[in-house]
Design an enzyme around this catalytic site. Sequence first.
Site, PDB file in Angstrom:
ATOM      1  CD  GLU A   1      -3.960   2.911 -14.979  1.00  0.00           C
ATOM      2  OE1 GLU A   1      -3.077   2.088 -15.268  1.00  0.00           O
ATOM      3  OE2 GLU A   1      -4.473   2.988 -13.862  1.00  0.00           O
TER       4      GLU A   1
ATOM      5  NE  ARG B   1      -6.182  -3.230 -12.276  1.00  0.00           N
ATOM      6  CZ  ARG B   1      -5.023  -3.541 -11.689  1.00  0.00           C
ATOM      7  NH1 ARG B   1      -4.465  -2.725 -10.841  1.00  0.00           N
ATOM      8  NH2 ARG B   1      -4.410  -4.677 -11.967  1.00  0.00           N
TER       9      ARG B   1
ATOM     10  CG  HIS C   1      -0.898   1.045 -12.442  1.00  0.00           C
ATOM     11  ND1 HIS C   1      -2.059   0.695 -13.077  1.00  0.00           N
ATOM     12  CD2 HIS C   1      -0.671   0.047 -11.542  1.00  0.00           C
ATOM     13  CE1 HIS C   1      -2.510  -0.451 -12.599  1.00  0.00           C
ATOM     14  NE2 HIS C   1      -1.683  -0.868 -11.649  1.00  0.00           N
TER      15      HIS C   1
HETATM   16  C1  DGY Z   1      -1.360  -5.488 -10.176  1.00  0.00           C
HETATM   17  O1  DGY Z   1      -0.548  -6.394 -10.097  1.00  0.00           O
HETATM   18  O2  DGY Z   1      -2.572  -5.677 -10.282  1.00  0.00           O
HETATM   19  C2  DGY Z   1      -0.793  -4.109 -10.193  1.00  0.00           C
HETATM   20  O3  DGY Z   1      -1.787  -3.141 -10.153  1.00  0.00           O
HETATM   21  C3  DGY Z   1       0.052  -3.940 -11.419  1.00  0.00           C
HETATM   22  O4  DGY Z   1      -0.753  -4.023 -12.545  1.00  0.00           O
END
Ligand code: DGY
Length: 327
Positions: free
Chosen positions: A267, A238, A285
Site C-alpha cells: 500500500e 493487513r 484501508h
Molecule cells: C490500524 O489502526 O491498524 C488500522 O489498520 C489503521 O492503520
Amino acid sequence: MKKKVLVTRAVFDETLAYLSQHFDVTSNQADDKHSPSELAARLQGMEAALISSTDRVDDSLLARCPGLKAVCSFSVGYNHIDVAACTRHGVMATHTPGVLTDSVADFAVCLTLATCRRLTESEAMLRRGEWKGTHLKELLGMDLHHATVGICGFGRIGQVIARRLRGFEPRILYCTRHRLAPDIEREQHVAFAAKDELLRQSDIVILILPYSRETHHYIGAWELGLMKRSAVLINVARGGVVDDTALIEALKARRIWAAGLEVYENEPTFNPGLLGLSNVVLSPHIASASEPTRQAMAMTSARNCVAALTTGDPPNLLNPEVLKQQA
Ligand code: DGY
C-alpha cells in the site's frame, strides 16, 4: 524549555492543541508522506513522534535519531514498527488498541455484505446507465444469513465481528493461536477449527489477524484451493496476509466466488490486476475511518506520547522491557 515532538501526518486540531500544552510541536498538516531519509531528518532534535502506519520505524531510522525516546503510532496494527529495534535503542513504542475495535468490526460486516451482494458492481452498472430494470437472474449474490463464517484471528476485533454477525444467525468458526476456553466459546456461539478445516467449511472467510513473518501469505494459492468455489474472502487484516497475485488468479479462474479487500500488499500501490475483476470489492484501508474513531485514535496516541515523556510509563506500551532497561 518544552520537549520537541514531531507529528508525521495530518491530525485533528484538538490533537495538536492537546500536544501543544505539553510540547513544542512540529506537525505535518499538509499530510505529505515522508521518505525514510526525510523522516530521519525531521526527527533530529525530537524526543518523540506521533506516527502513522505509513511510517516505517526500524534499526536504520533509529540509529540516525539518538535523542528519540518514544514513537506513538495512531494505529492498532504495528507491523510498521520494529519493536525489538525500538527496545535495543531504548525507544518506547506505543499503539492505539481498543478505540477502533467497534468501527473496524462494523466495517468488516459492511465489506462482507457489499461483497456478497455485489454492491459496487451493481452501482457501477447503474452509473453507466446500463440498468434495464429488475431481472430475476441478474446480479445474484450470496447470503450472509445462515452462512458458515470462518474468522481467522480471534482477538479483540475478531470477537466483536462475531458478535455483530450474530443477527445473521450464522454458524461461526474461528481459528487463532490461543483457543478460547470452552465456556467462552459457548457464550460467544463460536466453534474452534484448525485453519485448513475452517477454509474447507466456510462460505465466508474473514481475515483479521496481525501481519508478521508468520502470517505473511497466510492465504496463498494452496489455501485458496482448499476453499469452496462459492466462497467469499474478506481481508480486513493487513496487506501481505494474502498473496494478492494468487488471489487474482483464483478470482479470475472462479476458484473462489469473490473477495472484499480493504488492505493490499505494498500500500498505497496495489496489484493493478485487481481493477479488471468484477468479483472483487475494494476499499482504501478505511475500516477505522469514522470521525469519532479517528479522533479517538489520534488522541490516544497523543496521550501515550504525553505519558511517555512525563511519567515514562505510557498506557499502550508495546515494549515494556524498555522500562526495565531504564530502571
Ligand atoms: C490500524 O489502526 O491498524 C488500522 O489498520 C489503521 O492503520
